[in-house]
Motif scaffolding. Structure first.
Motif, mmCIF file in Angstrom:
data_model
loop_
_atom_site.group_PDB
_atom_site.id
_atom_site.type_symbol
_atom_site.label_atom_id
_atom_site.label_comp_id
_atom_site.label_asym_id
_atom_site.label_seq_id
_atom_site.Cartn_x
_atom_site.Cartn_y
_atom_site.Cartn_z
ATOM 1 N N GLN A 1 5.004 -6.948 -0.694
ATOM 2 C CA GLN A 1 4.153 -5.769 -0.813
ATOM 3 C C GLN A 1 4.683 -4.831 -1.891
ATOM 4 O O GLN A 1 5.876 -4.852 -2.220
ATOM 5 C CB GLN A 1 4.094 -5.024 0.528
ATOM 6 C CG GLN A 1 3.634 -5.881 1.689
ATOM 7 C CD GLN A 1 2.279 -6.479 1.446
ATOM 8 O OE1 GLN A 1 1.317 -5.781 1.125
ATOM 9 N NE2 GLN A 1 2.176 -7.805 1.597
ATOM 10 N N PRO A 2 3.795 -3.987 -2.462
ATOM 11 C CA PRO A 2 4.261 -3.002 -3.447
ATOM 12 C C PRO A 2 5.323 -2.082 -2.849
ATOM 13 O O PRO A 2 5.364 -1.847 -1.633
ATOM 14 C CB PRO A 2 2.981 -2.222 -3.799
ATOM 15 C CG PRO A 2 1.854 -3.149 -3.443
ATOM 16 C CD PRO A 2 2.336 -3.945 -2.263
ATOM 17 N N THR A 3 6.157 -1.530 -3.698
ATOM 18 C CA THR A 3 7.245 -0.662 -3.241
ATOM 19 C C THR A 3 6.732 0.527 -2.451
ATOM 20 O O THR A 3 7.327 0.925 -1.440
ATOM 21 C CB THR A 3 8.059 -0.164 -4.457
ATOM 22 O OG1 THR A 3 8.541 -1.296 -5.195
ATOM 23 C CG2 THR A 3 9.237 0.685 -4.006
ATOM 24 N N ARG A 4 5.601 1.089 -2.877
ATOM 25 C CA ARG A 4 5.061 2.252 -2.174
ATOM 26 C C ARG A 4 4.644 1.897 -0.744
ATOM 27 O O ARG A 4 4.766 2.715 0.164
ATOM 28 C CB ARG A 4 3.878 2.839 -2.953
ATOM 29 C CG ARG A 4 2.697 1.898 -3.132
ATOM 30 C CD ARG A 4 1.586 2.497 -3.964
ATOM 31 N NE ARG A 4 0.441 1.593 -4.090
ATOM 32 C CZ ARG A 4 0.358 0.642 -5.003
ATOM 33 N NH1 ARG A 4 1.355 0.478 -5.868
ATOM 34 N NH2 ARG A 4 -0.707 -0.137 -5.059
ATOM 35 N N VAL A 5 4.151 0.665 -0.557
ATOM 36 C CA VAL A 5 3.759 0.230 0.782
ATOM 37 C C VAL A 5 4.993 0.075 1.661
ATOM 38 O O VAL A 5 5.021 0.528 2.817
ATOM 39 C CB VAL A 5 2.984 -1.101 0.712
ATOM 40 C CG1 VAL A 5 2.690 -1.627 2.115
ATOM 41 C CG2 VAL A 5 1.685 -0.911 -0.063
ATOM 42 N N ALA B 1 7.769 1.599 1.331
ATOM 43 C CA ALA B 1 8.301 2.937 1.602
ATOM 44 C C ALA B 1 7.547 3.606 2.748
ATOM 45 O O ALA B 1 8.159 4.190 3.649
ATOM 46 C CB ALA B 1 8.217 3.792 0.348
ATOM 47 N N VAL B 2 6.218 3.514 2.734
ATOM 48 C CA VAL B 2 5.416 4.124 3.805
ATOM 49 C C VAL B 2 5.711 3.455 5.142
ATOM 50 O O VAL B 2 5.902 4.133 6.163
ATOM 51 C CB VAL B 2 3.911 4.038 3.470
ATOM 52 C CG1 VAL B 2 3.069 4.397 4.691
ATOM 53 C CG2 VAL B 2 3.577 4.966 2.319
ATOM 54 N N VAL C 1 -2.325 3.358 0.418
ATOM 55 C CA VAL C 1 -1.237 3.083 -0.522
ATOM 56 C C VAL C 1 -1.235 1.626 -0.970
ATOM 57 O O VAL C 1 -0.778 1.321 -2.075
ATOM 58 C CB VAL C 1 0.138 3.454 0.082
ATOM 59 C CG1 VAL C 1 0.227 4.946 0.358
ATOM 60 C CG2 VAL C 1 0.417 2.660 1.346
ATOM 61 N N SER C 2 -1.758 0.738 -0.141
ATOM 62 C CA SER C 2 -1.804 -0.667 -0.544
ATOM 63 C C SER C 2 -3.025 -0.991 -1.386
ATOM 64 O O SER C 2 -3.013 -1.910 -2.205
ATOM 65 C CB SER C 2 -1.790 -1.577 0.697
ATOM 66 O OG SER C 2 -2.930 -1.348 1.504
ATOM 67 N N PRO D 1 -5.358 1.381 -3.620
ATOM 68 C CA PRO D 1 -5.683 2.729 -4.112
ATOM 69 C C PRO D 1 -7.176 3.012 -4.252
ATOM 70 O O PRO D 1 -7.603 4.153 -4.119
ATOM 71 C CB PRO D 1 -4.985 2.778 -5.479
ATOM 72 C CG PRO D 1 -3.870 1.773 -5.372
ATOM 73 C CD PRO D 1 -4.411 0.677 -4.494
#
Length: 448
Positions: free
Chosen positions: A19-23, A25-26, A188-189, A191
């Motif tokens: 998963q993306p880093t932002r995902v 992190a959340v 976040v996954s 946008p």
């Protein structure tokens, strides 16, 4: 003791790391918050025999419910991959209303652990999704418990409208926290997610609210007698099968590769829309779109890469039309859009603008795909578009309208592709589409 290489390898291959880093992190922040609050709840926990027995009863009821409905739930998870409806809420919310925080969290963990092994894992759901779902439920339960505490506890529920208000407030807190956390993860996954992507469709929301209401009534009756738990099984199992039927119906009308309507489903809805537009004398338009040189993508990169391109193009089309426009896949690389209610004074110009926006958006696509030679990005895509306004003449059919738009599509192809052609007013038939044939005239012999 050193960690084995095999164990390290399995951890690094967890689906969550893709998963993306932002995902990530959340997910990490939300789950850490839940762990902290659960830790506080257990530190303050003062167990009572009655509360422990009730927790065991609700956990057992949730497990029995899953066992009885395992086949239905597995089918739901396989058919409705993005299902927002969780009928285990009937047990988790009841636990949130009746139990102290520590026991409520233990009940929820028991129910979701069993769900993972019996439903989610066989349906090939990633573990991190199940963990995050359980985490959102835990936080929602803690929020509902706080509302119950602030409003005076379960003793206030018998106080007429005040009791209804207290239960309603706890229900709202549970639903709001759960939905908002899930919406945050989706946002976040993805946008560019739509409202339906974030919160689900209206009928899914209605089913979830019905489940919450059933859980609230279960909690209320359990304050009278624990035997009332038996009365919940029949309605929840019936509701579960109704949800499965709805999801099967949705799957039957949805193209598996793009998420768009199938040709049959689109055609059925288009017939209704044409009839409605004719009655209301409102504008209606159709676009037919064909991805240029799509065979090259399949031949060069394989059909899996081609499917990713189709999905990306479908997303591009959806992004440039309104929520109530009907978008379907007509097979292969061809798409179709029905646009009702365009501004009457400039309908053709508006249709041209929509088609042009779609064309431009597709040219800017960069689709990441995995190939046997490693990851690559497919770009330099283009699409040809033909369109027409739907005439109000009686007897006009979907097939006739598609044929007219298809004629414009081939004009776009013939002009060099990556183009838009919209039928002009003079090219749209205005006569009756199904004129009665004239009565046959008697033949006149040459001799007469």
């Amino acid at each position: 003791m050193a960690e084995s290489p095999r164990r390290r390898c399995s951890v690094t291959r967890w689906a969550v790391w893709a998963q993306p880093t932002r995902v990530i992190a959340v997910l990490g922040v939300v789950e850490m918050l839940a762990l902290i609050l659960i830790g506080v709840a257990w530190v303050q926990f003062q167990p009572t025999f009655e509360a422990v027995v009730l927790a065991v009863l609700l956990a057992a009821a949730g497990i029995v419910h899953t066992e009885v409905a395992t086949g239905v739930e597995r089918a739901r998870r396989q058919v409705g991959e993005k299902s927002y409806t969780d009928l285990s809420t009937v047990w988790t919310f009841a636990a949130a209303l009746l139990l102290p925080p520590a026991l409520a969290t233990a009940t929820i963990v028991a129910v979701y652990t069993h769900l993972w092994f019996r439903v989610w894992k066989p349906a090939r759901y990633p573990l991190f999704r199940n963990t995050f779902t359980a985490t959102t439920v835990l936080l929602a339960a803690l929020a509902a418990q706080e509302v119950v505490r602030v409003t005076g506890g379960t003793d206030t529920w018998a106080n007429g409208l005040a009791g209804v208000a207290a239960l309603s407030a706890a229900t709202f807190a549970y639903a709001a926290v759960n939905w908002l956390l899930i919406a945050l993860a989706v946002a976040v996954s993805t946008p560019d997610a739509t409202r339906e992507n974030l919160f689900g469709q209206l009928d899914e929301i209605a089913v979830e609210l019905a489940t919450l209401c059933l859980a609230a009534m279960l909690a209320l009756t359990l304050t009278v007698s624990w035997w009332f738990v038996l009365l919940v099984f029949i309605p929840i199992l019936v509701l579960q099968r109704a949800v499965l039927y709805r999801e099967l119906a949705a799957a039957a009308t949805t193209d598996g590769k793009t998420g768009l309507l199938t040709a049959t489903a689109w055609n059925a809805r288009a017939v209704e829309a044409i009839d409605r537009a004719r009655r209301e004398r409102s504008t209606l338009a159709v676009l037919v779109l064909d991805l240029d040189h799509f065979k090259r993508v399949n031949d060069t990169h394989g059909h899996v890469a081609g499917d990713r391109v189709l999905a990306a193009v479908a997303d591009a089309v959806r992004a440039e039309v309104r929520g109530d426009d009907l978008v379907g896949r007509f097979g292969g690389e061809e798409f179709v859009v029905l646009l009702p209610g365009l501004p009457e004074a400039r309908a053709t110009a508006e249709l041209q603008a929509v088609a042009e926006r779609i064309r431009v958006r597709v040219t800017h696509l960069a689709v990441p795909v995995e190939t046997p030679d490693g990851p690559l990005t497919i770009s330099d895509l283009s699409i040809s578009v033909g369109g027409t306004m739907v005439p109000h003449t009686p007897g006009t059919t979907v097939e006739q309208t598609i044929a007219l738009a298809d004629r414009e599509l081939y004009r776009a192809k013939d002009s060099g592709r990556n183009a838009v052609r919209i039928a002009t007013a003079t090219e749209i038939p205005t006569q009756r589409a199904e004129e009665p044939r004239p009565a046959p005239q008697p033949e006149v012999s040459p001799e007469s």
